[in-house]
Motif scaffolding. Structure first.
Motif, short mmCIF file in Angstrom:
data_model
loop_
_atom_site.label_atom_id
_atom_site.label_comp_id
_atom_site.label_asym_id
_atom_site.label_seq_id
_atom_site.Cartn_x
_atom_site.Cartn_y
_atom_site.Cartn_z
N ASP A 64 0.87 -1.16 0.00
CA ASP A 64 0.00 0.00 0.00
C ASP A 64 0.92 1.22 0.00
O ASP A 64 1.94 1.23 0.66
CB ASP A 64 -0.89 0.00 1.25
N SER A 65 0.54 2.22 -0.75
CA SER A 65 1.48 3.31 -0.97
C SER A 65 1.55 4.26 0.22
O SER A 65 0.61 4.40 0.99
CB SER A 65 1.11 4.07 -2.22
N THR A 66 2.69 4.90 0.36
CA THR A 66 2.89 5.97 1.34
C THR A 66 3.06 7.26 0.55
O THR A 66 3.11 7.23 -0.68
CB THR A 66 4.15 5.71 2.18
N VAL A 67 3.16 8.38 1.26
CA VAL A 67 3.38 9.65 0.55
C VAL A 67 4.66 9.62 -0.27
O VAL A 67 4.78 10.31 -1.27
CB VAL A 67 3.53 10.86 1.50
N TRP A 68 5.63 8.81 0.19
CA TRP A 68 6.94 8.84 -0.46
C TRP A 68 7.09 7.75 -1.54
O TRP A 68 8.12 7.69 -2.20
CB TRP A 68 8.05 8.68 0.59
#
Lengths: 120, 139
Positions: free
Chosen positions: B103-107
């Motif tokens: 799952d993606s993070t801001v970075w």
């Protein structure tokens, strides 16, 4: 959540953001007219929040329920915070804070629409 | 607003725009991480812990840039540096080993999900801090 309402919010916020850019380009300062403009956008945002809450109560509920609620809580706070931060220093670049706030509103409204479209 | 003494210049001009941008990302990252950790931490602990860490770094950078005083300046320097390293490291890792970041993070992917603003922001922050310290040395 009403797509039309989201479009209205995005449109008004985009106009307001454009106005901020024009203000900076013409080397003017934020004045009463800007605050009236911001109030108009804020009213549209509040209408969107009411619409969102009605959707949450009446269903169908979005899958990302917690995130959706967070969006509804944060959305009405963005413009007042931006207005406060702009007015604290009436310098030329400081007006660009309004652009940041308006762009944030556009993103929030659009993402909220996406969130509310994915329902159980 | 405080009187502008040495090392205690108020945040003015473009710095205020930067603070506004940072504040948006601080709120976005912290809320996102809170939701992720509260609702499904077990699914991707590494990504969600990183989200929370990124959020805290944004909060620190926002405060560091907004407040005056040399302590806050140092905090801003540290936050912007960590942020730049973070977005580069996590961006590279998320592309190299997608399974570690389901799952993606801001970075993730250098902040692609956020219009690459997470990649640009620390650079702007460091440039702003640098110009500020140069100005105070000249004064």
């Amino acid at each position: 959540m009403s797509g039309t309402l989201v479009a209205v919010v995005c449109g008004l916020a985009a106009v307001m953001g454009g106005w901020a850019v024009v203000t900076v380009a013409r080397d003017r300062r934020v004045g009463r007219a800007h605050l009236v403009g911001l109030a108009v956008v804020e009213l549209a945002v509040l209408a969107l929040v009411v619409d969102g809450v009605a959707t949450l109560v009446g269903g169908p509920r979005p899958v990302e329920l917690a995130t959706s609620i967070a969006y509804l809580v944060v959305a009405p706070l963005v413009l007042p915070a931006g207005a406060f931060w702009t007015l604290a220093e009436r310098s030329r670049p400081s007006t660009l804070v309004l652009l940041v706030a308006c762009l944030a509103v556009v993103v929030i409204a659009y993402r909220a629409l996406e969130l509310f479209q994915v329902t159980r | 607003m405080s009187a502008a003494g040495p090392g205690a210049r108020r945040t003015s001009g473009l710095g205020r725009v930067l603070v506004a941008l940072y504040a948006v990302f601080a709120v976005a990252a912290v809320s996102r991480a809170s939701v992720q950790i509260a609702t499904r931490f077990g699914e991707a602990p590494l990504a969600y812990a990183l989200s929370a860490f990124a959020g805290l770094v944004y909060v620190l950078a926002t405060l560091g840039l907004a407040r005056t005083g040399s302590g806050w300046r140092r905090a801003a320097w540290a936050a912007c540096t960590v942020e730049l390293l973070g977005v580069l490291t996590v961006g590279t890792l998320s592309l190299a080993d997608a399974r570690a970041f389901p799952d993606s993070t801001v970075w993730s992917a250098y902040g692609r999900g956020y219009g690459f603003v997470p990649l640009v922001l620390p650079v702007l922050g460091l440039v702003y801090l640098r110009s500020g310290s140069r100005r105070s040395r000249a004064a």
